[in-house]
Design an enzyme around this catalytic site. Structure first.
Site, PDB file in Angstrom:
ATOM      1  N   ASP A   1      -3.099   9.107  30.380  1.00 32.70           N
ATOM      2  CA  ASP A   1      -3.223   9.057  29.087  1.00 32.70           C
ATOM      3  C   ASP A   1      -4.606   8.831  28.656  1.00 32.70           C
ATOM      4  O   ASP A   1      -5.063   9.266  27.702  1.00 32.70           O
ATOM      5  CB  ASP A   1      -2.460   7.361  28.737  1.00 32.70           C
TER       6      ASP A   1
ATOM      7  N   LYS B   1      -6.943  10.960  25.771  1.00 27.23           N
ATOM      8  CA  LYS B   1      -7.424  10.553  24.759  1.00 27.23           C
ATOM      9  C   LYS B   1      -8.917  10.914  24.780  1.00 27.23           C
ATOM     10  O   LYS B   1      -9.825  11.289  23.717  1.00 27.23           O
ATOM     11  CB  LYS B   1      -7.437   9.102  24.571  1.00 27.23           C
TER      12      LYS B   1
ATOM     13  N   ALA C   1       1.005  -1.190   0.112  1.00 26.97           N
ATOM     14  CA  ALA C   1       0.064  -0.014  -0.179  1.00 26.97           C
ATOM     15  C   ALA C   1       0.999   1.229  -0.204  1.00 26.97           C
ATOM     16  O   ALA C   1       0.383   2.225  -0.317  1.00 26.97           O
ATOM     17  CB  ALA C   1      -1.065  -0.101   1.153  1.00 26.97           C
TER      18      ALA C   1
ATOM     19  N   GLY D   1       0.456  -0.388  20.879  1.00 28.13           N
ATOM     20  CA  GLY D   1       1.327  -0.841  20.038  1.00 28.13           C
ATOM     21  C   GLY D   1       1.856  -0.547  18.834  1.00 28.13           C
ATOM     22  O   GLY D   1       1.228   0.136  18.046  1.00 28.13           O
TER      23      GLY D   1
ATOM     24  N   GLU E   1      -5.632   9.927  13.319  1.00 30.75           N
ATOM     25  CA  GLU E   1      -6.157   8.775  13.556  1.00 30.75           C
ATOM     26  C   GLU E   1      -5.475   7.883  14.695  1.00 30.75           C
ATOM     27  O   GLU E   1      -6.073   7.228  15.574  1.00 30.75           O
ATOM     28  CB  GLU E   1      -6.326   7.670  12.282  1.00 30.75           C
TER      29      GLU E   1
ATOM     30  N   GLU F   1       3.662   3.910  27.795  1.00 26.35           N
ATOM     31  CA  GLU F   1       4.277   5.266  27.598  1.00 26.35           C
ATOM     32  C   GLU F   1       5.783   5.097  27.972  1.00 26.35           C
ATOM     33  O   GLU F   1       5.966   4.193  28.879  1.00 26.35           O
ATOM     34  CB  GLU F   1       3.510   6.266  28.333  1.00 26.35           C
TER      35      GLU F   1
ATOM     36  N   GLY G   1       6.064  -2.624  24.017  1.00 20.30           N
ATOM     37  CA  GLY G   1       5.936  -1.255  23.413  1.00 20.30           C
ATOM     38  C   GLY G   1       4.445  -0.673  23.652  1.00 20.30           C
ATOM     39  O   GLY G   1       4.015  -0.012  22.978  1.00 20.30           O
TER      40      GLY G   1
ATOM     41  N   VAL H   1      -5.401   8.432  18.998  1.00 19.03           N
ATOM     42  CA  VAL H   1      -6.172   7.627  19.844  1.00 19.03           C
ATOM     43  C   VAL H   1      -6.890   6.264  19.588  1.00 19.03           C
ATOM     44  O   VAL H   1      -7.055   6.176  18.589  1.00 19.03           O
ATOM     45  CB  VAL H   1      -7.821   8.559  20.125  1.00 19.03           C
TER      46      VAL H   1
END
Ligand code: HSE
Length: 422
Positions: free
Chosen positions: A193, A197, A25, A295, A121, A182, A179, A124
């Site tokens: 966090d 969001k 893509a 992630g 995008e 934060e 991962g 959040v």
């Protein structure tokens, strides 16, 4: 073909750079430059030959770069890079929720003024397409409430504590290794966090800028294995939930907190780092979205989709009516909403304690629904024992008076959580 500069080569940046190399893509996207803080650092996670710079102007002021992807984290430095890129006529894609929550009004105003796309995008819920859903599919409907599990790390911890009886510390270390967390995981487990969001989602859902610092916020740091299992024995699951509503007043009612959800609640079955958002709107009724919320891989997928929208001329360009710019939301006190509560107290193990505690609640007209003093095999030198209570519906102000009385008696409150009935 569009040319891309990426600011940041941490776990998310590296994930995107790998995807730009491997995804069919991405064939019309050319990666020109990657901004890093330390050019000497070994980066085996990046494809060989990735062009690095430590100079932000090599992204923001390079006339060949069409889009700057900001993945640095933090607020001030990213704000400088994003605003410079926009002022130089470049589109921007970012995964930086803090940047949008704190400086969103300025950034969207600049993008609107310059008529440039701003993709966010990935800011959040990582790979779960919640921004698109709110901005596109639901834009003609009136959203009245939105609630969600929007912090993957906390949900990962709570799931493993529930299913494996794993320790909080072990789960947190694993979340960092994967991962999900934060750089400072306290930001995840404190609820900040999720509040950040929630501010972005509430802004988009209700059409006016919602300042995340005004959202009453608590996290999961005080929740112990015994709370997770006690809640389950009572038919609930503990989840960190961002609850947002637009009551008839038109103001915003918001709260981020761990709550006991009934086992059959749609958010109760969301496991590990998955996120989910449940939206109530006048036309559609209930909409539920769930997906991988943290992630490098899911975040990179959202970033790439935003890049392709720009490359294919489908990206939305903010206007002066954009919710981040149009107006600022007023708040209603959601904490005043009456609720049932779960409490774990730490009280003295001596005759009369239970009667005294019950008296404190009775004096405020709060009816207890259940009382449990579990056996503690080894007090490990502590003179206090846990006492687990649930209440019938009460307002928080009365409960706070009880908690103040308990504190004055030298006793502690370990955990206070709302019990949701639906
Ligand atoms: N640390 C975040 C979480 C992922 O655990 O949900 C990025 O937003």
């Amino acid at each position: 073909m569009i040319t891309v500069g990426v600011a940041g080569a941490g776990s998310i940046g590296a994930g995107l750079i790998r995807l730009l190399h491997t995804s069919p893509a991405a064939r019309n996207l050319r990666l020109k430059t990657v901004l890093v803080r330390d050019a000497a650092k070994q980066r085996p996670e990046l494809p060989a030959g990735t062009p690095l710079t430590v100079c932000p102007a090599e992204l923001t002021d390079d006339p060949q770069i069409d889009v700057v992807v900001e993945l640095l984290g933090g607020v001030d430095e990213p704000f400088g890079i994003v605003s410079r890129a926009l002022s130089q006529g470049k589109a921007v894609v970012t995964a930086n929720k803090n940047l949008l929550a704190e400086r969103g009004p300025e950034i969207f105003a600049l993008a609107a003024e310059r008529r440039l796309p701003l993709g966010y995008e990935a800011s959040v819920c990582a790979g779960m397409p919640i921004i698109r859903t709110l901005q596109e599919a639901l834009r003609v409907d009136r959203i009245t409430a939105l609630e969600g599990i929007v912090n993957g790390t906390s949900n990962y911890l709570l799931t493993r504590m529930s299913e494996e009886r794993a320790s909080y510390a072990q789960c947190l270390a694993d979340a960092q290794r994967l991962g999900l967390a934060e750089p400072d995981p306290a930001y995840d487990v404190s609820g900040q966090d999720a509040a950040c969001k929630a501010g972005i989602l509430a802004t988009l859902a209700f059409g006016a800028y919602v300042d995340c610092h005004r959202i009453p916020t608590s996290g999961i740091g005080s929740i112990a294995l015994e709370d997770v299992h006690q809640a389950e024995a009572m038919g609930y699951r503990i989840k960190l939930v961002a609850a947002l509503g637009r009551p008839a007043s038109g103001r915003v009612a918001a709260e981020v907190a761990a709550v006991l959800l009934p086992r059959h609640h749609p958010l109760a079955s969301i496991r590990m780092e998955c996120n989910a958002v449940r939206i109530e709107s006048e036309g559609l009724g209930e909409t539920l979205l769930a997906g991988r919320g943290a992630g490098p891989e899911p975040t990179s997928v959202s970033l790439l989709a935003d890049l392709l929208d720009i490359a294919e001329g489908r990206a939305r360009i903010p206007t002066a009516e954009h919710p981040f710019i149009a107006s600022v939301a007023d708040f209603e006190d959601r904490q005043a909403v009456a609720s049932r509560y779960y409490l774990r107290l730490a009280v003295a193990d001596r005759p009369g304690t239970l009667a005294q505690v019950a008296g404190f609640f009775a004096s405020q007209g709060i009816s207890l629904a259940s009382v449990l003093q579990p056996e503690v095999p080894d007090l490990a030198g502590s003179s206090l024992v846990p006492l687990i209570l649930t209440t019938h519906t009460t307002d928080r102000r009365r409960l706070d008076l009880v908690l103040a009385t308990l504190a004055a008696a030298g006793w502690g409150r370990s955990v206070v959580l709302r019990i949701r009935e639906h």
